[in-house]
Design a protein around this motif. Structure first.
Motif, PDB file in Angstrom:
ATOM      1  N   GLY A  11       0.663  -1.046  -0.446  1.00  0.00           N
ATOM      2  CA  GLY A  11       0.128   0.009   0.462  1.00  0.00           C
ATOM      3  C   GLY A  11       1.051   1.320  -0.036  1.00  0.00           C
ATOM      4  N   LEU A  12       1.981   1.183  -0.530  1.00  0.00           N
ATOM      5  CA  LEU A  12       3.237   2.220  -0.217  1.00  0.00           C
ATOM      6  C   LEU A  12       3.957   2.635  -1.529  1.00  0.00           C
ATOM      7  CD1 LEU A  12       3.783   2.307   3.688  1.00  0.00           C
ATOM      8  CD2 LEU A  12       2.743   4.390   2.561  1.00  0.00           C
ATOM      9  N   VAL A  13       3.891   3.335  -1.980  1.00  0.00           N
ATOM     10  CA  VAL A  13       5.012   3.918  -3.395  1.00  0.00           C
ATOM     11  C   VAL A  13       6.201   3.312  -3.102  1.00  0.00           C
ATOM     12  CG1 VAL A  13       6.090   5.306  -4.536  1.00  0.00           C
ATOM     13  CG2 VAL A  13       4.253   5.526  -3.912  1.00  0.00           C
TER      14      VAL A  13
ATOM     15  N   ARG B 160       2.566  10.619 -12.402  1.00  0.00           N
ATOM     16  CA  ARG B 160       3.149  11.690 -11.428  1.00  0.00           C
ATOM     17  C   ARG B 160       2.322  12.259 -10.235  1.00  0.00           C
ATOM     18  NH1 ARG B 160       4.061  16.364  -9.905  1.00  0.00           N
ATOM     19  NH2 ARG B 160       2.110  17.180 -11.964  1.00  0.00           N
ATOM     20  N   ARG B 161       1.604  12.994 -10.979  1.00  0.00           N
ATOM     21  CA  ARG B 161       0.195  13.159 -10.213  1.00  0.00           C
ATOM     22  C   ARG B 161      -0.035  12.297  -9.469  1.00  0.00           C
ATOM     23  NH1 ARG B 161      -2.221  15.826 -14.801  1.00  0.00           N
ATOM     24  NH2 ARG B 161      -3.184  14.343 -15.154  1.00  0.00           N
ATOM     25  N   LEU B 162      -0.726  11.201  -9.370  1.00  0.00           N
ATOM     26  CA  LEU B 162      -1.062   9.706  -9.156  1.00  0.00           C
ATOM     27  C   LEU B 162       0.257   9.388  -7.842  1.00  0.00           C
ATOM     28  CD1 LEU B 162      -2.367   7.758 -11.431  1.00  0.00           C
ATOM     29  CD2 LEU B 162      -4.049   8.191  -9.700  1.00  0.00           C
ATOM     30  N   VAL B 163       1.419   9.477  -8.113  1.00  0.00           N
ATOM     31  CA  VAL B 163       2.585   9.116  -7.073  1.00  0.00           C
ATOM     32  C   VAL B 163       2.845  10.204  -5.706  1.00  0.00           C
ATOM     33  CG1 VAL B 163       4.943   8.490  -6.754  1.00  0.00           C
ATOM     34  CG2 VAL B 163       3.723   7.331  -8.367  1.00  0.00           C
ATOM     35  N   ALA B 164       2.360  11.589  -6.347  1.00  0.00           N
ATOM     36  CA  ALA B 164       3.034  12.346  -6.401  1.00  0.00           C
ATOM     37  C   ALA B 164       1.290  12.745  -4.964  1.00  0.00           C
ATOM     38  CB  ALA B 164       2.920  14.490  -6.846  1.00  0.00           C
ATOM     39  N   ARG B 165       0.365  12.810  -5.334  1.00  0.00           N
ATOM     40  CA  ARG B 165      -0.281  12.730  -4.452  1.00  0.00           C
ATOM     41  C   ARG B 165      -0.355  11.078  -3.055  1.00  0.00           C
ATOM     42  NH1 ARG B 165      -6.244  12.348  -6.508  1.00  0.00           N
ATOM     43  NH2 ARG B 165      -6.701  14.335  -5.733  1.00  0.00           N
ATOM     44  N   GLU B 166      -0.113   9.834  -3.797  1.00  0.00           N
ATOM     45  CA  GLU B 166       0.679   9.468  -2.444  1.00  0.00           C
ATOM     46  C   GLU B 166       1.310   9.430  -1.464  1.00  0.00           C
ATOM     47  OE1 GLU B 166      -0.997   5.832  -0.488  1.00  0.00           O
ATOM     48  OE2 GLU B 166      -1.940   6.817  -2.137  1.00  0.00           O
TER      49      GLU B 166
ATOM     50  N   LEU C 173       2.372  15.581  17.144  1.00  0.00           N
ATOM     51  CA  LEU C 173       1.305  15.581  15.082  1.00  0.00           C
ATOM     52  C   LEU C 173       2.393  15.266  14.768  1.00  0.00           C
ATOM     53  CD1 LEU C 173       1.988  19.618  14.381  1.00  0.00           C
ATOM     54  CD2 LEU C 173      -0.356  18.137  15.399  1.00  0.00           C
ATOM     55  N   GLU C 174       3.151  14.378  14.238  1.00  0.00           N
ATOM     56  CA  GLU C 174       3.695  12.916  13.725  1.00  0.00           C
ATOM     57  C   GLU C 174       3.148  11.221  14.114  1.00  0.00           C
ATOM     58  OE1 GLU C 174       7.904  13.801  12.017  1.00  0.00           O
ATOM     59  OE2 GLU C 174       7.742  12.956  13.462  1.00  0.00           O
ATOM     60  N   GLY C 175       3.340  11.607  15.683  1.00  0.00           N
ATOM     61  CA  GLY C 175       2.935  10.222  16.112  1.00  0.00           C
ATOM     62  C   GLY C 175       1.086  10.159  16.117  1.00  0.00           C
ATOM     63  N   ALA C 176       0.312  11.240  16.078  1.00  0.00           N
ATOM     64  CA  ALA C 176      -0.494  11.463  16.594  1.00  0.00           C
ATOM     65  C   ALA C 176      -1.200  10.808  15.104  1.00  0.00           C
ATOM     66  CB  ALA C 176      -1.802  12.619  16.838  1.00  0.00           C
ATOM     67  N   PHE C 177      -1.343  11.269  13.699  1.00  0.00           N
ATOM     68  CA  PHE C 177      -1.545  11.190  12.761  1.00  0.00           C
ATOM     69  C   PHE C 177      -0.894  10.011  12.573  1.00  0.00           C
ATOM     70  CE2 PHE C 177      -2.487  15.903  12.776  1.00  0.00           C
ATOM     71  CZ  PHE C 177      -3.182  16.094  12.328  1.00  0.00           C
TER      72      PHE C 177
ATOM     73  N   ARG D  19      -0.949   4.453   9.146  1.00  0.00           N
ATOM     74  CA  ARG D  19       0.829   5.148   8.237  1.00  0.00           C
ATOM     75  C   ARG D  19       1.515   6.033   8.860  1.00  0.00           C
ATOM     76  NH1 ARG D  19      -0.505   7.599   2.096  1.00  0.00           N
ATOM     77  NH2 ARG D  19      -0.170   5.281   2.123  1.00  0.00           N
ATOM     78  N   GLN D  20       3.118   5.884   8.201  1.00  0.00           N
ATOM     79  CA  GLN D  20       4.289   6.239   8.957  1.00  0.00           C
ATOM     80  C   GLN D  20       3.903   8.182   8.359  1.00  0.00           C
ATOM     81  OE1 GLN D  20       6.480   5.743  11.631  1.00  0.00           O
ATOM     82  NE2 GLN D  20       6.777   7.751  10.576  1.00  0.00           N
ATOM     83  N   VAL D  21       3.935   8.593   9.509  1.00  0.00           N
ATOM     84  CA  VAL D  21       3.481  10.062   8.688  1.00  0.00           C
ATOM     85  C   VAL D  21       4.855  10.722   9.690  1.00  0.00           C
ATOM     86  CG1 VAL D  21       2.251  12.265   8.982  1.00  0.00           C
ATOM     87  CG2 VAL D  21       1.145   9.846   8.103  1.00  0.00           C
ATOM     88  N   THR D  22       5.191  11.551   8.351  1.00  0.00           N
ATOM     89  CA  THR D  22       6.863  12.863   8.988  1.00  0.00           C
ATOM     90  C   THR D  22       6.330  14.362   9.449  1.00  0.00           C
ATOM     91  OG1 THR D  22       7.273  12.675   6.826  1.00  0.00           O
ATOM     92  CG2 THR D  22       8.224  11.205   8.349  1.00  0.00           C
ATOM     93  N   ALA D  23       6.029  15.293  10.086  1.00  0.00           N
ATOM     94  CA  ALA D  23       5.475  16.437   9.864  1.00  0.00           C
ATOM     95  C   ALA D  23       7.440  17.697   9.702  1.00  0.00           C
ATOM     96  CB  ALA D  23       5.114  16.797  11.389  1.00  0.00           C
TER      97      ALA D  23
END
Length: 131
Positions: A24-26, A54-60, A82-86, A92-96
């Motif tokens: 599920g991840l690029v 490119r638009r699909l990859v950038a959006r993901e 915020l990283e932890g909460a989101f 999914r892993q999120v960075t801020a």
């Protein structure tokens, strides 16, 4: 001005995008493979296919980063929180990443993918003037 993508080029871009995902991840290696394939076997409308892909990859990829707009200083602890909460919210892993925006006056605006969370004075003033 670029021509609007055809249905066939959009469909091919979606198929290539699906091949670019692992769990599920690029995946960078998958993207490299897709681009190498396109280089050896160019589609009928390569520019349209590449732009749609490119638009699909950038959006993901945008779904994995929170852009935290702030008017005043913001600490690393807040960004990590915020990283932890989101990460938990989106599963999914999120960075801020903090971005200074003085036009907010005070407060925050968070953008993650297509989602926007607004808690700024500028937004509250805009809502009051619209009412």
């Amino acid at each position: 001005m670029a021509a609007a993508p055809t249905k066939a080029s959009q469909q091919l871009a979606r198929q290539l995008f699906a091949l670019s995902l692992v769990n599920g991840l690029v995946a960078p290696a998958q993207v490299e493979g897709v681009l190498a394939y396109l280089e050896k076997h160019p589609p009928a409308q390569p520019l349209q296919v590449l732009q749609a892909y490119r638009r699909l990859v950038a959006r993901e990829l945008a779904k994995g980063e929170i852009v935290v707009e702030h008017a005043g200083p913001i600490g690393e602890g807040i960004l990590r929180g915020l990283e932890g909460a989101f990460t938990q919210k989106y599963k999914r892993q999120v960075t801020a990443r903090g971005v200074h925006n003085a036009s907010l006056i005070a407060g925050l605006r968070l953008r993650i993918g297509d989602d926007v969370y607004e808690a700024s004075i500028a937004n509250q003033l805009a809502q009051l003037s619209a009412a």
